[in-house]
Design a protein around this motif. Structure first.
Motif, mmCIF file in Angstrom:
data_model
loop_
_atom_site.group_PDB
_atom_site.id
_atom_site.type_symbol
_atom_site.label_atom_id
_atom_site.label_comp_id
_atom_site.label_asym_id
_atom_site.label_seq_id
_atom_site.Cartn_x
_atom_site.Cartn_y
_atom_site.Cartn_z
ATOM 1 N N GLY A 1 0.798 -1.221 0.000
ATOM 2 C CA GLY A 1 0.000 0.000 0.000
ATOM 3 C C GLY A 1 0.828 1.267 0.000
ATOM 4 N N MET A 2 2.143 1.143 -0.165
ATOM 5 C CA MET A 2 3.005 2.318 -0.142
ATOM 6 C C MET A 2 2.693 3.272 -1.290
ATOM 7 N N PHE A 3 2.242 2.724 -2.417
ATOM 8 C CA PHE A 3 1.983 3.554 -3.586
ATOM 9 C C PHE A 3 0.483 3.718 -3.848
ATOM 10 N N SER A 4 -0.328 3.413 -2.824
ATOM 11 C CA SER A 4 -1.742 3.771 -2.874
ATOM 12 C C SER A 4 -1.869 5.263 -2.597
ATOM 13 N N ALA A 5 -3.074 5.810 -2.733
ATOM 14 C CA ALA A 5 -3.269 7.247 -2.505
ATOM 15 C C ALA A 5 -2.843 7.649 -1.097
ATOM 16 N N GLN A 6 -3.253 6.854 -0.100
ATOM 17 C CA GLN A 6 -2.894 7.177 1.280
ATOM 18 C C GLN A 6 -1.399 7.024 1.513
ATOM 19 N N GLY A 7 -0.803 5.974 0.920
ATOM 20 C CA GLY A 7 0.637 5.757 1.076
ATOM 21 C C GLY A 7 1.450 6.877 0.464
ATOM 22 N N VAL A 8 1.062 7.297 -0.741
ATOM 23 C CA VAL A 8 1.775 8.408 -1.397
ATOM 24 C C VAL A 8 1.672 9.674 -0.568
ATOM 25 N N LEU A 9 0.486 9.925 0.002
ATOM 26 C CA LEU A 9 0.316 11.107 0.844
ATOM 27 C C LEU A 9 1.228 11.029 2.062
ATOM 28 N N ASN A 10 1.351 9.857 2.664
ATOM 29 C CA ASN A 10 2.176 9.704 3.869
ATOM 30 C C ASN A 10 3.625 10.083 3.608
ATOM 31 N N TRP A 11 4.221 9.479 2.562
ATOM 32 C CA TRP A 11 5.628 9.795 2.348
ATOM 33 C C TRP A 11 5.832 11.161 1.697
ATOM 34 N N SER A 12 4.800 11.679 1.046
ATOM 35 C CA SER A 12 4.904 13.035 0.506
ATOM 36 C C SER A 12 4.932 14.070 1.627
ATOM 37 N N VAL A 13 4.122 13.864 2.660
ATOM 38 C CA VAL A 13 4.104 14.792 3.795
ATOM 39 C C VAL A 13 5.447 14.780 4.520
ATOM 40 N N VAL A 14 5.988 13.584 4.754
ATOM 41 C CA VAL A 14 7.284 13.491 5.429
ATOM 42 C C VAL A 14 8.372 14.130 4.574
ATOM 43 N N SER A 15 8.354 13.874 3.274
ATOM 44 C CA SER A 15 9.342 14.481 2.376
ATOM 45 C C SER A 15 9.221 15.997 2.377
ATOM 46 N N ALA A 16 7.993 16.499 2.410
ATOM 47 C CA ALA A 16 7.774 17.950 2.414
ATOM 48 C C ALA A 16 8.353 18.590 3.661
#
Length: 374
Positions: free
Chosen positions: A51-66
């Motif tokens: 699920g890392m590349f699901s919508a929720q997964g992408v949001l999770n690592w995008s927020v941390v990266s931001a």
């Protein structure tokens, strides 16, 4: 009339031609690009089904990266200018605590608390730069001192005023405030609602949010990260001030001889670093609705590592905001990817140490290639 023959240009033998593959190697973003591709390929292989590349997964690592990205932009420009700021993490905790104290404890409007905190943080950044310039002390030492000073105040003030080190209730007082959504809101909510209704992204199938998309918008934290990266990149590569930043970090004395206001450039970069840290802190306070004395721990080192991965030299005068942003993206993907892959999260620190060492070795090789050193 016959045209005057144009002289054939003669190559200046003092200029050393660089082979095509070497030109690619000396791009500061190279390490970040290679690292980003490698990290994504790795997790596509080992964590794609989690699920890392699901919508929720992408949001999770995008927020941390931001989060990493916001502070990396300021750290990048400052390092290119030849200085360091080790007080970034403490500035995050201090700024967040000031917003909470001003708004919750003192009852100020949230917009006023945010603006006053920004002014205070930028003033502290200017003070950092002023001390470095006037005393000639290494910025490492000066900002290390402010690391302890700011962290001390971040713990002392709430304990003295509230008898605790966490101040909550920010979300309540931020209701209806005009400035709070700029840091704690979301954009494109209608678009994500439409995608959920169209079946393009997952929706909740039970509970109070049944039928609503799992991702209901893009947090302002990500928007701020993108805007700061764009601003930093344009400033560095498309303006005269960007040339001044490179000159100030490359050879400050030579830059002064040709009229570059080195002192002003360095002080402004300290101020911008403080500004970025406060943006991070404000978004964090608006997201959690509280401020804690332990916020921002070790963020200064993570920002520096992201910048080094992005190709900046520790000696100054060379680097890229895009590279720093890619370094931050690597951090976010790896930190969340380890969780999705079922790997012990503490190994993230091991990764930071290893990748920092590799990046420094690569950057040293590149510096020697550029300067012709052996």
């Amino acid at each position: 009339m016959s045209e005057t023959a144009q002289p054939t240009p003669v190559a200046d033998e003092r200029i050393k031609e660089i082979a095509g593959w070497r030109k690619a190697l000396i791009r500061p973003e190279l390490g970040g690009i290679v690292g980003t591709v490698a990290v994504f390929v790795f997790f596509l292989i080992f964590a794609a089904d989690s699920g890392m590349f699901s919508a929720q997964g992408v949001l999770n690592w995008s927020v941390v990266s931001a989060q990493f990205m916001i502070i990396a932009v300021g750290a990048c420009l400052l390092m290119i200018a030849g200085e360091f700021d080790l007080s970034v993490g403490s500035m995050i905790g201090f700024s967040g605590m000031m917003i909470a104290i001003f708004s919750v404890t003192l009852g100020w409007p949230v917009w006023m608390a945010i603006l006053v905190t920004f002014a205070l943080a930028i003033a502290i950044g200017a003070l950092n730069g002023f001390i470095v310039i006037r005393t000639g002390l290494p910025s490492f030492i000066v900002t290390l001192a402010f690391l302890f000073i700011l962290r001390g105040f971040t713990i002392y003030l709430p304990q003295t005023i509230e008898r605790k080190t966490i101040i909550g209730g920010v979300s309540d007082v931020a209701q209806g405030d005009w400035l709070a959504p700029v840091f704690g809101g979301k954009i494109l909510t209608g678009f994500f609602t439409w995608m959920g209704e169209a079946g393009l992204i997952q929706v909740f199938d039970r509970g109070n949010r049944a039928g609503q998309p799992v991702v209901d918008g893009i947090p302002m934290l990500i928007v701020w990260a993108i805007l700061l990266v764009i601003f930093g990149h344009i400033l560095l590569t498309r303006t005269r001030f960007g040339n001044w930043i490179f000159a100030a970090g490359g050879d400050a004395q030579a830059a002064r001889y040709v009229g570059v206001p080195v002192n002003r450039v360095k002080i402004l970069m300290f101020m911008f670093t403080a500004f970025c840290a406060t943006v991070f802190a404000t978004c964090q306070v608006m997201e959690f609705g509280s401020a804690g004395a332990d916020r921002g721990l070790l963020k200064e080192f993570e920002a520096i590592i992201a910048v080094v991965i992005g190709g900046a030299l520790l000696t100054g005068g060379y680097g890229s905001v895009i590279g720093a942003a890619l370094g931050a993206l690597i951090f976010g993907v790896v930190q969340q990817g380890l969780f999705f892959a079922g790997v012990e999260s503490s190994l993230f620190r091991v990764f930071l140490g290893v990748i920092l060492l590799c990046a420094v070795i690569l950057n040293t090789y590149i510096r020697r290639m550029i300067t012709g050193e052996r």
